[in-house]
Design an enzyme around this catalytic site. Sequence first.
Site, mmCIF file in Angstrom:
data_model
loop_
_atom_site.group_PDB
_atom_site.id
_atom_site.type_symbol
_atom_site.label_atom_id
_atom_site.label_comp_id
_atom_site.label_asym_id
_atom_site.label_seq_id
_atom_site.Cartn_x
_atom_site.Cartn_y
_atom_site.Cartn_z
ATOM 1 N N HIS A 128 0.871 -1.183 0.000
ATOM 2 C CA HIS A 128 0.000 0.000 0.000
ATOM 3 C C HIS A 128 0.908 1.234 0.000
ATOM 4 C CE1 HIS A 128 -3.524 2.298 0.159
ATOM 5 N NE2 HIS A 128 -4.038 1.956 1.330
ATOM 6 N N GLN A 131 -0.386 4.836 0.860
ATOM 7 C CA GLN A 131 -0.590 4.990 2.299
ATOM 8 C C GLN A 131 0.732 5.304 2.981
ATOM 9 O OE1 GLN A 131 -3.705 4.605 4.026
ATOM 10 N NE2 GLN A 131 -2.452 5.654 5.537
HETATM 11 N N1 NVA Z 1 -5.011 -4.205 5.148
HETATM 12 C C1 NVA Z 1 -6.202 -3.505 4.757
HETATM 13 C C2 NVA Z 1 -5.898 -2.098 4.387
HETATM 14 C C3 NVA Z 1 -7.075 -1.258 4.006
HETATM 15 C C4 NVA Z 1 -6.727 0.128 3.601
HETATM 16 C C5 NVA Z 1 -6.880 -4.244 3.619
HETATM 17 O O1 NVA Z 1 -6.164 -4.770 2.751
HETATM 18 O O2 NVA Z 1 -8.103 -4.318 3.592
HETATM 19 N N1 CP Z 2 -6.459 3.617 4.052
HETATM 20 C C1 CP Z 2 -7.163 3.402 2.937
HETATM 21 O O1 CP Z 2 -6.616 3.023 1.897
HETATM 22 O O2 CP Z 2 -8.487 3.689 3.038
HETATM 23 P P1 CP Z 2 -9.632 3.304 1.998
HETATM 24 O O3 CP Z 2 -9.757 1.803 1.999
HETATM 25 O O4 CP Z 2 -10.859 3.986 2.517
HETATM 26 O O5 CP Z 2 -9.238 3.796 0.634
#
Ligand code: NVA
Ligand code: CP
Length: 296
Positions: A128, A131
């Site tokens: 990610h 983020q």
């Molecule tokens: N680890 C989480 C992050 C969401 C922003 C997911 O993959 O759902």
């Molecule tokens: N942290 C994040 O990516 O949030 P969303 O899933 O709301 O995009």
Amino acid sequence: MARHFLRLTDLSPVETRQVIERAIALKTQPDPAYRPFVGKTLAMIFTKNSTRTRVSFEAGMARYGGHALFLHSGATQLGRDEPISDTAQVLSRMCDIIMIRNDSQADQQELAANSRVPVINGLSDLHHPCQMLADLQCWFEHRGDPAGKIAAWIGDGNNVCHSWIEAAAMFGFTLRIATPKGYEPDPELVAAAGTHIELCTPDVAATGADLIVTDTWTSMGQEAETKKRLADFAGFQVDAAMMARAKPDAIFMHCLPAHRGEEVSTDVIDGPQSVIYDEAENRLWAQMALVEFLLK
Ligand code: NVA
Ligand code: CP
């Protein structure tokens, strides 16, 4: 050749630092006349839900004069098995930049390999990175340069944790990671980050830390495992006792969405050490600095 941002290390340490500095400048010195993305279209492919990622890219593109297309895969031919390579070829002849949130880093790589324009990872099974840019910006803003400091990751060793691992090696901080057995991060990523990573228990991880960070115990797509995960992650909640082990000025981070009473207690996430809303806001600034960098 277009530059892509599928993981944090797709930018060099110097470039990453430049993007973060630029994000801070965009945020702190707003210029309503600055419209670098006039005539530019960002295509945003989502196969999963999102609040922050969608809104930050869409609002950011609007703020800087561009346009963002929300493409839920279920409403596109991608959702009817059109190859991702054809999707990449077509989108990149019409749009200037592409963002994708899906559950396959490999598919993102295929998209990028077939795209004439930059591709950004808005969350995959493995990383990610957007983020992480926002989180680094947040850490710099609140406490200065993370070099030499200690962050404690308490929770699931998956996508967000992996981006923290790459950040630790890139920015020279120590990342202590505490996960239940079976939820450890990718050993290759851990090995690549060398001495910047320490795998330990939650108590050891938190002790003397400058920052504590966690994420949901049940990521998107894992909902069927929720009950098992709740049991497996018992003892891994970031609560007041865990925060008390950290440095008195330690900050708490969470990418959101959060589950109060699971991975974090309500008093911690809504308490004075929590910087979660600055972190969320920074998604907009960090990603607009990134888009600016990739479109240059
Ligand atoms: N680890 C989480 C992050 C969401 C922003 C997911 O993959 O759902
Ligand atoms: N942290 C994040 O990516 O949030 P969303 O899933 O709301 O995009």
